[in-house]
Each structure stands twice: as structure tokens, then as C-alpha cells.
Design a protein around this motif. Structure first.
Motif, short mmCIF file in Angstrom:
data_model
loop_
_atom_site.label_atom_id
_atom_site.label_comp_id
_atom_site.label_asym_id
_atom_site.label_seq_id
_atom_site.Cartn_x
_atom_site.Cartn_y
_atom_site.Cartn_z
N ALA A 66 0.84 -1.23 0.00
CA ALA A 66 0.00 0.00 0.00
C ALA A 66 0.86 1.26 0.00
O ALA A 66 0.63 2.19 0.78
N LEU A 69 -0.82 4.79 -0.68
CA LEU A 69 -1.69 5.16 0.44
C LEU A 69 -0.86 5.55 1.66
O LEU A 69 -1.15 6.56 2.33
N GLN A 265 -7.91 0.71 -0.82
CA GLN A 265 -6.80 1.65 -1.04
C GLN A 265 -7.25 2.81 -1.92
O GLN A 265 -6.94 3.98 -1.64
N LEU A 269 -7.50 6.75 -0.70
CA LEU A 269 -6.73 7.79 -1.41
C LEU A 269 -7.65 8.92 -1.86
O LEU A 269 -7.28 10.10 -1.78
#
Ligand SMILES: Cc1ncc(COP(=O)(O)O)c(C=O)c1O
Length: 366
Positions: A66, A69, A265, A269
Motif C-alpha cells: 500500500a 496510500l 486503497q 486515497l
């Protein structure tokens, strides 16, 4: 009918009940510390766009680390606290509950213990139980602040592997002074050393600064955060932590591969792109929270000073009767089992007015 206890479940789970606030369908629901404001439409549209992009690649596993993120969350922390946080200091999971679970899987577990100062967020003890970590219930003062001397004594004597500090604390709303956190950190390092977890789920609503700058030079300190409250995205399930990069490396040992879906994710975002609007709602909620504190005191009730998006109020001889009487008027608040006290989440101005009318009528009736 087969019951849980008929199954070969772990001994410590026998006879236990699952966590859960009553989910009742009433007009005003102020019982789970949610943000009452739906996400703004431009953000909803941006989520749809980002999720559509992610959907085109759902045949593939998501970014296991990730990275984008975590960089976004690190930037958010840096911007809002003035303390530089880098992406290698941040880790994210499905709600801060999962972050806390990963921490206990890594630093707690069978043969180890964790301490919290109660009343506090009951999931700390439940996640301890679920991970086989022994739970120690530490003390608080009458005014619900942490009893520092007693806490230091308990840490020195019982040498827990993990220390939970919830600030602002759920369900009392009280924030913990930086000096108290430092003293507890020192005690925990002298005793073992142990991991100290500061749960800042509600910190955006606080009158005080985040404890995040304390991370500097303290590799056994962790701050956990969530998008469930200030970001108004409880349904998203996105929590995160900031700590020394070594802590982030350590939780990799227990996290499931690809634990954070590409959809999650992408949505998180999108939310980060709208931080300013969302923090604007937080300001409204803070002033509503302060209004409720004053109004409840004017009704003659005891109210614990609150740095969160909820308020603990009392004291009642028959807490359940007051809870029921408020509910009978269409308003759901929370009985956390703290004798004499109830907890209400700050809602929209109209919801708060309905709540105040209900409490006022309830205390007259009883
Ligand atoms: C103190 C505290 N920490 C953590 C959480 C968990 O939040 P989430 O798992 O939604 O991030 C909550 C939820 O109410 C909370 O009150």
C-alpha cells in the motif's frame, strides 16, 4: 442446536460474548461515535472514479505494501501535526482494530501481557483475548484521568509487554497529557522494555495537539489512527499507525498478504484528496460537542471534559432506566457499563437538539 461451547473452541473463548453496540433502528443514533455527516458528493464522485480504475485491475492482487496510500497518510500526518512522518513510518490495515490486532500478534501473544487503563476502549482487552495476550486492567482516577503513580507501579510490578494509552479516551473523552505518556513510556522501558501504543482514534476532535511528535527517538512508541471518525469513513475500514520503521517491518511478520483490498486503497486515497472539506466537518462537530457539554451541565448533569466527538454524562442511580427513557424518545445513546454514566456521540445540530430534549424529559420523568 449446537452451541459455541459444544465446539472445540479455545478455553478462553468459552462463555464469552462478541463485541457489539446494539444496532437499533431509531431516528437519532448517537451511540457508536460515528461522524453524522455523509461524505460530500464531489468526494463520492472521486471515489467512484478511483474505484473504477481499481476495478479494471481486480484480476490482480493489490499493492501488498500500500505504498501510495501510506505516502498519502504520512503527508496528512505531517501537514496536520507539523511533525515530519515518512511513508516507511506508516502502516495501514482494515480499521485501526486490525492495526491493533497486528500489533498484539507481533508484540503480545501467548505468555505475554498487555495493560490498559480502564474504563477505556473495550476492544483493547478483546483483541488481547483474541490474540492470546493476557490482559491487565490498570487504574484511573475518579475524574477518569490516568492515575500516573498507580499506573507506573503496575507497570513496574507486572512488566506488561504492551501498554495501551487511549487519548482521547473512549468512553470518557479525556485526553492524556504528553508528560503522562512520557512517564509511562519511561516506566515501560525500565520494566522490560515494552511497546507503548497511543490510540489516537479521536485526536482530530481534541482541544490539544497530537502526541505524534513524541515518536521522535522512541522506537517502542506507536500512534494508531483511523479514518472512521474525523474522515467520516467508518464504512471504509481504514486504520493506520505511525512509528519507527522497524515497527512497520515487524508487523509485516504477521499481516496477511494483500490484506488491504485495491478498492479500500483507492477509496482511502480519494478521501485524502478531500481532507480540507472533511476537517471542516470536524470543526463543526467540535463546536457542537462543546455546546452539548455546556447544555448538559445546564441541565444539572455531571459531564466529563471531552476532547473527542462524544461526551460522557451522568451520574445516574439507574443508568439503564435513563438509557431506556432516552431511547423511548427516539434517541439511542451508549451504556458502556461505566456505573452511573452514559455516552453520547455529537451529531448534527438537529440530532443534538433532539438528544437534549430527550435527556431533559428523561431526567424530569425519572
Ligand atoms: C479508541 C478507539 N480506537 C479504535 C477504534 C476502532 O476504530 P476502527 O477500527 O473503525 O478504525 C475505535 C472505534 O470506535 C475507538 O473508539
Amino acid at each position: 442446536m449446537t452451541k459455541i461451547d459444544d465446539l472445540p473452541v479455545r478455553d478462553e473463548l468459552r462463555g464469552q460474548s462478541p463485541y457489539g453496540a446494539p444496532q437499533l433502528d431509531v431516528p437519532v443514533q448517537l451511540n457508536t461515535n460515528e461522524n453524522p455527516y455523509p461524505l460530500p458528493e464531489p468526494l463520492v464522485a472521486r471515489i467512484a472514479e478511483r474505484v473504477a480504475d481499481a476495478a479494471r485491475q481486480l484480476n490482480r492482487y493489490p499493492d501488498r505494501d500500500a505504498v501510495e496510500l501510506r505516502a498519502g497518510l504520512a503527508a496528512y500526518l505531517t501537514d496536520t501535526t507539523g511533525h515530519t512522518v515518512t511513508k516507511d513510518q506508516v502502516w495501514a490495515a482494515n480499521g485501526s482494530n486490525e492495526v491493533l490486532q497486528q500489533l498484539l500478534q507481533t508484540f503480545g501473544g501467548p505468555g505475554r501481557t498487555a495493560i490498559g487503563f480502564e474504563p477505556s476502549y473495550s476492544m483493547h482487552a478483546l483483541i488481547a483475548r483474541g490474540t492470546g495476550t493476557g490482559w491487565i486492567s490498570g487504574p484511573r482516577n475518579e475524574d477518569f484521568t490516568v492515575d500516573l503513580d498507580a499506573a507506573r507501579e503496575a507497570i513496574a510490578e507486572l512488566r506488561p509487554h504492551v501498554v495501551f494509552i487511549c487519548s482521547p479516551n473512549n468512553p470518557t473523552g479525556t485526553a492524556v497529557e504528553a508528560d503522562t505518556v512520557l512517564a509511562l513510556y519511561e516506566a515501560a522501558q525500565a520494566a522490560r522494555p515494552s511497546l507503548v501504543v497511543v490510540d489516537e482514534a479521536y485526536v482530530e476532535f481534541s482541544h490539544r495537539d497530537s502526541l505524534l511528535p513524541l515518536l521522535e527517538g522512541r522506537p517502542n512508541l506507536v500512534v494508531s489512527r483511523t479514518m472512521s471518525k474525523a474522515f467520516g469513513a467508518a464504512g471504509l475500514r481504514l486504520g493506520y499507525l505511525a512509528a519507527d520503521p522497524a515497527v512497520v517491518d515487524a508487523v509485516q511478520l504477521v499481516r496477511l498478504p494483500y490484506h488491504l483490498s485495491a478498492v479500500t486503497q483507492a477509496t482511502a486515497l480519494a478521501c485524502l484528496e478531500h481532507t480540507d472539506t472533511l476537517l471542516g466537518y470536524v470543526e463543526q462537530l467540535k463546536s457542537e460537542r462543546d455546546r452539548l457539554v455546556v447544555a448538559l451541565r445546564e441541565l444539572g448533569l455531571d459531564v466529563t471534559d471531552s476532547d473527542a466527538n462524544f461526551i460522557q454524562f451522568g451520574r445516574f442511580a439507574d443508568t439503564h432506566a435513563v438509557w431506556q427513557s432516552i431511547l423511548d424518545r427516539g434517541v439511542l445513546v451508549r451504556d458502556n457499563g461505566v456505573p452511573g454514566w452514559l455516552r453520547v456521540t455529537a451529531g448534527t445540530p438537529a440530532e443534538n437538539d433532539a438528544f437534549l430534549a430527550a435527556v431533559s424529559a428523561a431526567i424530569k420523568e425519572l
